[in-house]
Design an enzyme around this catalytic site. Sequence first.
Site, PDB file in Angstrom:
ATOM      1  N   SER A 143      -1.312  22.384 -18.983  1.00  0.00           N
ATOM      2  CA  SER A 143      -1.554  21.594 -17.780  1.00  0.00           C
ATOM      3  C   SER A 143      -2.443  22.301 -16.762  1.00  0.00           C
ATOM      4  CB  SER A 143      -0.221  21.206 -17.117  1.00  0.00           C
ATOM      5  OG  SER A 143       0.471  20.297 -17.931  1.00  0.00           O
ATOM      6  N   HIS A 207      -0.889  23.834 -11.508  1.00  0.00           N
ATOM      7  CA  HIS A 207      -1.724  22.637 -11.414  1.00  0.00           C
ATOM      8  C   HIS A 207      -2.727  22.773 -10.275  1.00  0.00           C
ATOM      9  CE1 HIS A 207       1.852  20.141 -13.195  1.00  0.00           C
ATOM     10  NE2 HIS A 207       1.461  21.117 -13.986  1.00  0.00           N
TER      11      HIS A 207
END
Length: 248
Positions: A143, A207
């Site tokens: 991610s 992220h």
Amino acid sequence: MIGKWSGPLGAAFRRAPVTHVLIAVCSAIFVLGPAAGLDPAYGSGDALLAAQRAYFRRWGVIPVELFTDSPRAALTPATALFIHGSWVHLLGNMLFLYVFGVMTEERMGRVQFTLFYVGCGYLALLGYAAANAGSPASLVGASGAISAVLGAFLYLFPRARVTSLLPFLFFLPLRFPAWVVLPCWAALQWVAAGRAPQGPGVAYLAHLVGFGLGLGYAWARFRPGTRFRPGTKVRATPAPAPEGENQP
């Protein structure tokens, strides 16, 4: 004799081969590993859980061990990019890598996209580990790298239409330009990062680091006045907003 692929599948692969290879590699590693629960050699019940924990500790990032003199620990931010903790984790990440990665790879080119993906993914996990240096929890997943792809996508294709599923509107699919959807997603990650406890869960900070790196790189590399190889004109593919990165 091996001929060239033909039809939609072959055209899609030729359009963005690196994206497709990354998806294939991550999927194969997951299916062959203990997290998938498909290989009886790993056992079941407590034995399977023990095998999963050992697997994540071997290949994932462990912040408390990362900043040591161990060469193996220094490599884990790279290996962790290809390890996923569950089917949901894998499928969510691969979906968004495909949707946003194809267009980004086309614009950057294969070699640049590969270095961009691995480099930003490594730094995103490194940033999370630095902020949680005392954590013994394993961190795995792509991610951080995919968030970098989202950041680059925002700069390169701000007007591309993205389909979002909004819970407060009963998951009604609505299409918005990327310059609306992706900054909102980043803002949600910021809020969640401030509330998230340390330990297993979603690595929101990874992220944010990845998204910032991707946006900054795209701006520095492709802003007007810089020298770069123009990419092929591409068409946006509708997609829902991306999932978070899970820690087992």
